[in-house]
Design an enzyme around this catalytic site. Structure first.
Site, short mmCIF file in Angstrom:
data_model
loop_
_atom_site.label_atom_id
_atom_site.label_comp_id
_atom_site.label_asym_id
_atom_site.label_seq_id
_atom_site.Cartn_x
_atom_site.Cartn_y
_atom_site.Cartn_z
N HIS A 255 0.84 -1.22 0.00
CA HIS A 255 0.00 0.00 0.00
C HIS A 255 0.87 1.26 0.00
O HIS A 255 0.75 2.09 0.91
CB HIS A 255 -0.92 0.09 1.22
CG HIS A 255 -1.74 -1.13 1.51
ND1 HIS A 255 -2.59 -1.68 0.59
CD2 HIS A 255 -1.86 -1.87 2.63
CE1 HIS A 255 -3.19 -2.73 1.15
NE2 HIS A 255 -2.76 -2.87 2.37
N ASP A 306 -4.97 -9.18 -0.19
CA ASP A 306 -5.07 -8.52 1.10
C ASP A 306 -6.24 -8.97 1.97
O ASP A 306 -6.16 -10.00 2.63
CB ASP A 306 -5.08 -7.00 0.86
CG ASP A 306 -4.95 -6.17 2.13
OD1 ASP A 306 -4.95 -6.75 3.22
OD2 ASP A 306 -4.84 -4.95 2.05
C1 NGQ Z 1 -4.16 -5.15 8.57
N1 NGQ Z 1 -5.11 -4.10 6.64
O1 NGQ Z 1 -3.10 -5.24 9.20
O2 NGQ Z 1 -4.93 -6.09 8.46
C2 NGQ Z 1 -4.46 -3.85 7.89
C3 NGQ Z 1 -5.33 -2.98 8.75
C4 NGQ Z 1 -3.80 -1.52 10.08
C5 NGQ Z 1 -4.97 -3.22 5.64
N2 NGQ Z 1 -4.18 -2.24 5.84
C6 NGQ Z 1 -4.76 -2.66 10.08
N3 NGQ Z 1 -5.57 -3.37 4.49
O3 NGQ Z 1 -3.28 -1.11 9.04
O4 NGQ Z 1 -3.54 -1.04 11.18
ZN ZN Z 2 -2.19 -5.73 4.96
#
Ligand code: NGQ
Ligand code: ZN
Length: 435
Positions: A255, A306
């Site tokens: 990302h 993801d």
């Molecule tokens: C995650 N997911 O770690 O699952 C993350 C969200 C975060 C995405 N970034 C949690 N799509 O970034 O703190």
């Molecule tokens: Zn992630």
């Protein structure tokens, strides 16, 4: 009577014409389309079980951050057994969709109250077992997660399952690295700059040293974290990382959504790969990756599914291009002077970037899929238009076979264990939804 069947293969070096094979007339298609399978650069397997369950408004101002609260609540219920059942289902779906390897960004390490399991690697082992059962090539990335924000605050109650001291993390890493084999590689991951204090990042990188090991990090998904990073570390996330770590071709920036022009150039110069997850980034309202500038700079990239609201390389590639078309009001953005086919440029670059980032070298380059040559969408296809048809025409999955490490796992579009795996998944989901 027999006829000659031509094989066309799209491999890391482009199209190759295989040997014609004799097949009986009328019994089979007259061409065979064989493609290198794509690596999936970013997966949180447990989130497959909540796909579609976060699409109702639960806050007047729903955002990534309110989604994250729901996701944490869901994460709190996952056990080693349910994780294994969900991940096996997911990996079967990936193979049927044409992903032949997956980088699993794994941070759900401990019991819900934060205490390690008797075997601290138990959740990692559930993922390894899932990948073995499905037959997918796995790059397991145990994640270091230490703080709840850029200000170094402690983990919240719901984040306790994720946390490690650096020493505990390094010992988990060492154990897992000892288990690597022909289809399992183990790399390292930093959850994000938010979750890993600068000093810990330096110590981790010093411990890794110059070893050829994949290093993945969530870097700049949300504007909020770009602002926090600027406020607390005096630079934007990518800018800060490039200035404070020797980022090189071992690195994958997941990302890298919010980039300025200098950061685009900086990533490209470093040799790092960017992991773009278009369907999740759309689902979570992240923003658009600056693909056009990044391609112009010559940067490496791959795709990931993801959160698994979609499990399809076709959909990731298509939305990557469509995001650009919608925002620039032009067509055929991901092309170059040498490569005017959008589908082929997307597939080929996602393949090269993917192979770089999964750290499995030449081995992964031999994993292949075979398409359903008799599908209406491929009538009259030629190597010139095959990948454009596959990426842009229709929604029916064209994958007929998948082969990993020389083993055929999918025939006629079905994974050999599809039914048994789906039954285990249904039981696990039943438990999760009831708990
Ligand atoms: C995650 N997911 O770690 O699952 C993350 C969200 C975060 C995405 N970034 C949690 N799509 O970034 O703190
Ligand atoms: Zn992630």
């Amino acid at each position: 009577m027999s006829i000659q069947r031509a094989e066309h293969a799209f491999l890391p070096n482009g199209w190759v014409q295989g040997h014609d094979q004799a097949v009986s007339a009328g019994s089979d298609a007259q061409v065979r389309w064989r493609l290198a399978g794509l690596p999936n650069l970013h997966s949180h397997a447990f989130q497959r079980a909540m796909a579609g369950l976060a699409e109702r408004q639960n806050h007047p101002d729903d955002s990534f951050w309110t989604w994250r609260e729901l996701m944490y609540r869901f994460a709190g219920r996952i056990t080693p057994d349910t994780l294994q059942a969900v991940a096996t289902q997911l990996y079967v779906e990936m193979l049927e969709a044409g992903f032949t390897s997956v980088c699993e960004f794994h941070y759900l390490h401990h019991q819900p109250d934060g205490r390690p399991y008797d075997d601290p690697a138990q959740m990692s082992r559930a993922l390894i077992a899932a990948a073995r059962d499905a037959g997918i090539r796995l790059t397991l990335l145990p994640v270091l997660y230490m703080s709840g924000g850029f200000d170094g605050r402690a983990l919240s109650e719901r984040q306790r399952r994720f946390g490690h001291t650096l020493d505990a993390y390094l010992s988990l890493l060492q154990r897992l690295r000892a288990e690597q084999d022909d289809t399992l590689a183990v790399g390292v991951a930093l959850h994000s700059l938010r979750a890993v204090p600068a000093a810990a990042m330096r110590e981790l990188l010093a411990a890794v040293g110059p070893d050829a090991i994949p290093i993945h990090i969530h870097i700049a998904e949300q504007i909020g974290e770009v602002q926090d990073c600027l406020a607390l570390r005096g630079a934007r996330p990518v800018e800060w990382l490039l200035a404070n770590a020797d980022v090189d071709e071992r690195w994958t920036l997941v990302h890298a959504t919010h980039l300025d022009a200098g950061e685009v150039q900086g990533i490209t110069r470093s040799g790092a790969t960017v992991a773009i997850c278009p369907t999740t980034e759309a689902n979570l309202g992240d923003g658009l990756f600056p693909l056009r500038d990044y391609l112009k700079a010559g940067g490496h990239w791959g795709i990931g599914s993801d959160s698994h609201v979609s499990v399809s390389p076709v959909e990731e590639l298509r939305w990557l291009e469509y995001g650009q078309r919608l925002s620039t009001r032009h067509r055929n953005i991901a092309v170059s002077a040498q490569q005017p086919s959008t589908g082929e440029l997307l597939y080929s670059q996602a393949l090269h970037g993917g192979l770089r980032a999964c750290g499995q070298g030449e081995r992964a380059a031999n994993d292949v899929i075979v398409l359903d040559a008799q599908a209406p969408a491929l009538v009259g296809a030629t190597p010139r238009d095959l990948l454009d048809r596959m990426v842009f025409a229709g929604n029916r999955c064209l994958v007929h076979e998948a082969h990993v490490a020389g083993k055929q796992l999918v025939s006629q579009g079905r994974h050999h264990q599809r039914d048994a795996v789906a039954q285990r998944y249904a039981r696990a989901l039943g438990e999760l939804l009831a708990s």
